[in-house]
Design a protein around this motif. Structure first.
Motif, PDB file in Angstrom:
ATOM      1  N   ASP A   1       0.842  -1.201   0.000  1.00  0.00           N
ATOM      2  CA  ASP A   1       0.000   0.000   0.000  1.00  0.00           C
ATOM      3  C   ASP A   1       0.879   1.253   0.000  1.00  0.00           C
ATOM      4  O   ASP A   1       0.614   2.226  -0.725  1.00  0.00           O
ATOM      5  CB  ASP A   1      -0.917  -0.004   1.221  1.00  0.00           C
TER       6      ASP A   1
ATOM      7  N   ARG B   1       1.030   4.116  -2.904  1.00  0.00           N
ATOM      8  CA  ARG B   1       0.815   5.524  -2.545  1.00  0.00           C
ATOM      9  C   ARG B   1       1.987   6.390  -3.010  1.00  0.00           C
ATOM     10  O   ARG B   1       1.806   7.495  -3.506  1.00  0.00           O
ATOM     11  CB  ARG B   1       0.665   5.666  -1.023  1.00  0.00           C
TER      12      ARG B   1
ATOM     13  N   GLN C   1       1.681   6.941  -6.716  1.00  0.00           N
ATOM     14  CA  GLN C   1       0.596   7.889  -6.990  1.00  0.00           C
ATOM     15  C   GLN C   1       0.998   9.317  -6.584  1.00  0.00           C
ATOM     16  O   GLN C   1       0.801  10.270  -7.344  1.00  0.00           O
ATOM     17  CB  GLN C   1      -0.670   7.479  -6.240  1.00  0.00           C
ATOM     18  N   ASN C   2       1.560   9.444  -5.397  1.00  0.00           N
ATOM     19  CA  ASN C   2       1.947  10.771  -4.902  1.00  0.00           C
ATOM     20  C   ASN C   2       3.037  11.398  -5.774  1.00  0.00           C
ATOM     21  O   ASN C   2       3.055  12.615  -5.992  1.00  0.00           O
ATOM     22  CB  ASN C   2       2.430  10.690  -3.451  1.00  0.00           C
TER      23      ASN C   2
ATOM     24  N   LYS D   1      -7.079   6.757 -12.812  1.00  0.00           N
ATOM     25  CA  LYS D   1      -7.634   8.066 -12.429  1.00  0.00           C
ATOM     26  C   LYS D   1      -7.572   9.038 -13.600  1.00  0.00           C
ATOM     27  O   LYS D   1      -8.552   9.744 -13.893  1.00  0.00           O
ATOM     28  CB  LYS D   1      -6.829   8.628 -11.247  1.00  0.00           C
TER      29      LYS D   1
ATOM     30  N   GLN E   1      -8.222  12.698  -5.798  1.00  0.00           N
ATOM     31  CA  GLN E   1      -7.821  11.851  -4.681  1.00  0.00           C
ATOM     32  C   GLN E   1      -8.834  10.737  -4.450  1.00  0.00           C
ATOM     33  O   GLN E   1      -8.459   9.599  -4.122  1.00  0.00           O
ATOM     34  CB  GLN E   1      -7.652  12.677  -3.403  1.00  0.00           C
ATOM     35  N   TYR E   2     -10.109  11.037  -4.642  1.00  0.00           N
ATOM     36  CA  TYR E   2     -11.158  10.024  -4.502  1.00  0.00           C
ATOM     37  C   TYR E   2     -10.895   8.870  -5.474  1.00  0.00           C
ATOM     38  O   TYR E   2     -10.950   7.687  -5.094  1.00  0.00           O
ATOM     39  CB  TYR E   2     -12.524  10.653  -4.788  1.00  0.00           C
TER      40      TYR E   2
ATOM     41  N   LEU F   1      -7.996   8.170  -6.987  1.00  0.00           N
ATOM     42  CA  LEU F   1      -6.732   7.515  -6.642  1.00  0.00           C
ATOM     43  C   LEU F   1      -6.922   6.479  -5.539  1.00  0.00           C
ATOM     44  O   LEU F   1      -6.326   5.401  -5.562  1.00  0.00           O
ATOM     45  CB  LEU F   1      -5.695   8.559  -6.208  1.00  0.00           C
ATOM     46  N   ASP F   2      -7.768   6.806  -4.570  1.00  0.00           N
ATOM     47  CA  ASP F   2      -8.045   5.861  -3.481  1.00  0.00           C
ATOM     48  C   ASP F   2      -8.734   4.603  -4.013  1.00  0.00           C
ATOM     49  O   ASP F   2      -8.385   3.469  -3.628  1.00  0.00           O
ATOM     50  CB  ASP F   2      -8.906   6.520  -2.399  1.00  0.00           C
TER      51      ASP F   2
ATOM     52  N   GLU G   1      -8.560   3.478  -7.072  1.00  0.00           N
ATOM     53  CA  GLU G   1      -7.561   2.817  -7.913  1.00  0.00           C
ATOM     54  C   GLU G   1      -6.601   1.983  -7.060  1.00  0.00           C
ATOM     55  O   GLU G   1      -6.312   0.819  -7.373  1.00  0.00           O
ATOM     56  CB  GLU G   1      -6.799   3.903  -8.686  1.00  0.00           C
ATOM     57  N   ARG G   2      -6.147   2.556  -5.969  1.00  0.00           N
ATOM     58  CA  ARG G   2      -5.201   1.870  -5.100  1.00  0.00           C
ATOM     59  C   ARG G   2      -5.843   0.659  -4.424  1.00  0.00           C
ATOM     60  O   ARG G   2      -5.247  -0.420  -4.314  1.00  0.00           O
ATOM     61  CB  ARG G   2      -4.646   2.845  -4.052  1.00  0.00           C
ATOM     62  N   GLU G   3      -7.075   0.822  -3.968  1.00  0.00           N
ATOM     63  CA  GLU G   3      -7.778  -0.284  -3.321  1.00  0.00           C
ATOM     64  C   GLU G   3      -7.972  -1.454  -4.284  1.00  0.00           C
ATOM     65  O   GLU G   3      -7.780  -2.618  -3.918  1.00  0.00           O
ATOM     66  CB  GLU G   3      -9.134   0.202  -2.800  1.00  0.00           C
TER      67      GLU G   3
END
Length: 791
Positions: free
Chosen positions: A552, A556, A559-560, A619, A756-757, A759-760, A762-764
């Motif tokens: 995770d 992140r 993405q960041n 995203k 950000q919504y 990206l979250d 996408e990451r999950e």
């Protein structure tokens, strides 16, 4: 004369003519492609029948793989015709290129017709590879002679970057200068000025190199498989190495060039090297000419396990199973990324490989030394020709520099290899190398003036390694250099230029330094590819050990880093080339501008390994789909295009095609035809954006997602693909995860969301797929075999 090319005529539609026509059409020019009237239609009045020959040749080119054009739409720019009915149409062309059969009498007959119709001042050139250019100009008008020269393209013209320009004593200097510039800027070529000598530069050196290898092989009793293992990527040569290259080019073509040099270069000190070995003559007699006849040095057969490639035994002249050679020195050198270091290690080795490399290099170095000034006054043109025409990663003179000129000359003398006097004079005068870099400019040794000169045109070709003395910061994977005019450059060097933690650390550091001290940042590198994507080995290791917190954190960080790139206070421009996949594509999606080489193969390919784009790619596609929504089009249509681009792991086969995939943006991103210019163009773009007053973008919170209404349409399409057998159960699972992200989740209604919504989400989704057994099996297959399994 302020010359421009608005239309081109290609006379001759064979393998080369049809593909040259395709390349010109690919850059956007209208092309007239002519050939003979079809023999069966000499009495016909129907254009379709009379143009059968040229039309079939063009269709054959279009169907060839890899494609001769950047996009299919380019084919529409080619108009076909024949020499009898349409030669008058060349009057409307600015450049006429003759590509007919290699017979002087036939070429002269074509030129007689050309003289009748071409308008004065039109450039006329020949693509001949074997006939002296000055002979073709004999008997022509003064205007024809002034505007005539050789323009030797290499096959396939789209992919091989060499264009040899061969003037005659009559060619106007302005025509030479124009073609050198036009070929470079518009055709994307490395244009090399050649003297009108047999085989020009690339084929003269390239065929010598191959023939020399044949003779060394006989002396050292090496096999075909051993030679191809020694002369491929391990020393910076193409995968086709020596014998596979001969099969592709055509063994008869290779022999023709070799015999041509032997016959037409009586003063060549190494002309015996061009003598044809007995086993090579036997291949000709058997008509085993390579790919064109279905067998040559290799033969493809059907076996119980599918197709098998067999190798010819040159002693028995029978085919047998390929044998993977083992050389201790090659095993030692393989892990070393730096090509020059590999060459040093291999050439110093004491095993069979080392003995071969010393003989090969000494033979090659001796030969190129005596070709200056015979085939070129400038030694850098020899290296340029070999790199662009034969796919060598490093030129012959630069290889000599790598091994040390003085030490190699001493070893060559001991081994009985002669060296041209100018090389010894250079060393005596205290000049120890053929190339050097001063103030970011590459210079070459000029034997005529006995001094170093700057390689011309260097201001257009920004090479990062030439700025190594302007180092700003580095870690073990990447570095940041000052490339002048207040612009910094960032590059990394990892296996396949994959992007891992150190690269991301370097990227963030580089952006931070650039924000403090520079006008902007260029992201590029000079490896074979921009980037094959994120470090899947690290992802696999963390996933297999179920280190989900670490995983995770890694996602992140990626993405960041991409968001940091997008929302930096200075312009960031990328200059991709070659493979630009997965995370490499995501990096470009977040740049202020992309300046891509025409040969950039870019795409989001994560679905192939059972994942979705997790570094901001999903995203970004949702964001762009939102921006592309139109009132007169169903909202799901735009999203579907984006979805299928990712779901099918589609990779653009050219930078131009990436516009169709929605990766590069019309009016914002740029295609650079010449790969060597892309970094300089990117730097110029940084300065332009800076001077226009760069404004820090605002983080988006107005992205329209479709929620359940979009999911319904997406899921229906996925189910249809699954039922039709086009998608496995796991494909469908991954595709549903992707659809969920692109639609913003199962929201009850269309909603505006933030980056950000998404990206979250996408990451999950990415994390959940890392826990799937079949995803891990796919990643493991990529790491082990270089390709994913279909499960």
């Amino acid at each position: 004369m302020n010359r421009s090319i608005k239309k081109v005529a290609i006379l001759g539609s064979g393998v080369m003519g049809s593909r040259i026509a395709c390349h010109f059409a690919g850059i956007g020019l209208p092309v007239l492609l002519l050939d003979m009237v079809a023999p069966s239609a000499t009495n016909s009045t129907l254009a379709a029948a009379r143009n059968q020959l040229v039309n079939e040749a063009l269709q054959s080119a279009i169907k060839s793989n890899p494609s001769p054009v950047f996009t299919k739409a380019a084919i529409g720019k080619i108009k076909t015709g024949n020499f009898d009915d349409n030669m008058q149409d060349i009057a409307g062309c600015d450049w006429i290129i003759e590509v007919v059969v290699e017979r002087l009498d036939i070429k002269q007959m074509i030129y007689e017709k050309v003289e009748h119709y071409r308008k004065p001042g039109t450039i006329i050139s020949s693509n001949t590879s074997g006939i002296p250019i000055h002979l073709m100009a004999e008997g022509r008008s003064e205007d024809f002679k002034k505007h005539f020269c050789g323009t030797h393209f290499f096959n396939p013209p789209r992919y091989l970057r060499l264009l040899e320009i061969i003037p005659t004593p009559f060619t106007d200097q302005s025509v030479i200068d124009f073609l050198m510039h036009y070929g470079d800027l518009f055709l994307g070529k490395t244009t090399v000025l050649c003297k009108d000598t047999p085989a020009f530069i690339a084929n003269r050196i390239g065929v010598f190199s191959i023939m020399s290898i044949f003779h060394i092989m006989d002396q050292q009793k090496l096999s075909i498989d051993e030679i191809d293992a020694l002369t491929g990527p391990i020393i910076g040569r193409p995968k086709s190495a020596t014998f596979r290259t001969a099969d592709v080019v055509g063994i008869d073509t290779l022999v023709k060039v070799a015999k041509g040099v032997a016959e037409n270069c009586p003063q060549d000190e190494a002309k015996t090297i061009f003598n044809i070995p007995t086993w090579l003559e036997q291949l000709l007699n058997n008509k085993w000419l390579g790919d064109k006849t279905g067998q040559g040095f290799f033969k493809k057969i059907k076996s119980a396990t599918g197709k098998e490639i067999q190798t010819l035994n040159l002693i028995t002249m029978e085919y047998g199973a390929r044998v993977k050679p083992k050389f201790a020195s090659i095993e030692t050198a393989k892990p070393i990324e730096d090509l020059k270091q590999r060459i040093k290690i291999l050439s110093a080795a004491q095993d069979k490989a080392g003995i071969f490399y010393r003989a090969f290099h000494h033979s090659l170095f001796s030969y190129i030394s005596f070709r200056i000034p015979e085939i070129s006054n400038e030694l850098y043109r020899v290296d340029d020709a070999m790199m662009a025409g034969f796919g060598w990663e490093i030129g012959a003179f630069e290889s000599w520099d790598t091994l040390g000129v003085a030490a190699t000359v001493a070893a060559m003398k001991t081994g009985g290899y002669a060296v041209a006097p100018w090389v010894e004079e250079m060393l005596t005068a205290g000049a120890s190398c053929f190339y050097k870099v001063e103030a970011g400019k590459k210079m070459y040794y000029d034997p005529a003036s006995k001094s170093y000169k700057v390689i011309p045109g260097g201001e257009s070709f920004l090479i990062l390694k030439n700025h190594s003395d302007q180092l700003i910061w580095k870690n073990s994977a990447c570095k940041m250099v000052d490339i002048g005019d207040g612009v910094a450059g960032f590059e990394w060097s990892t296996k396949m230029n994959s992007i891992g933690g150190e690269v991301l650390e370097g990227l963030n550091k580089a952006i931070g330094i650039a924000e403090e001290k520079y006008k902007g940042l260029v992201i590029a590198n000079e490896g074979p590819n921009f980037s094959a994507g994120a470090n899947v080995g690290m992802i696999f290791m963390l996933a297999i050990e179920q280190e989900y917190d670490e995983l995770d954190m890694a996602i992140r960080m990626f993405q960041n880093s991409m968001m940091r790139l997008r929302y930096s206070s200075i312009p960031v421009v990328t200059a991709p080339h070659g493979l630009t996949l997965g995370g490499g594509c995501e990096m470009n999606l977040h740049a202020d501008k992309i300046c891509a080489a025409a040969e950039t193969y870019i795409g989001l390919v994560e679905l192939g390994v059972g994942l979705i784009p997790g570094g901001g790619g999903s995203k970004e596609f949702a964001l762009r789909a939102s921006d592309e929504l139109h009132e007169d089009e169903p909202e799901t249509n735009t999203l579907k295009k984006r979805f299928f681009s990712i779901a099918t792991a589609k990779v653009a086969t050219s930078a131009q095609e990436s516009f169709e995939l929605g990766i590069m943006r019309p009016g914002k991103d740029e295609v650079v035809m010449n790969i060597s210019r892309r970094i300089a163009v990117a730097k110029k773009s940084v300065l332009t954006i800076h001077e226009q007053g760069y404004l820090l973008p605002t983080i988006r919170k107005d992205i329209k997602v479709l929620g359940k209404s979009g999911l319904g349409a997406m899921f229906a399409g996925i189910n249809q693909m699954w039922r039709g057998g086009y998608a496995t159960d796991h494909d469908a699972l991954v595709a549903r995860k992707l659809a969920y992200v692109l639609c913003g989740g199962d929201l009850s209604d269309q909603t505006m969301v933030s980056e950000q919504y998404l990206l979250d989400l996408e990451r999950e989704a990415f994390l959940s797929l890392c826990g799937e057994k079949k995803t891990l099996e796919r990643i493991q297959s990529v790491l082990k075999n270089g390709r994913p399994i279909r499960n």
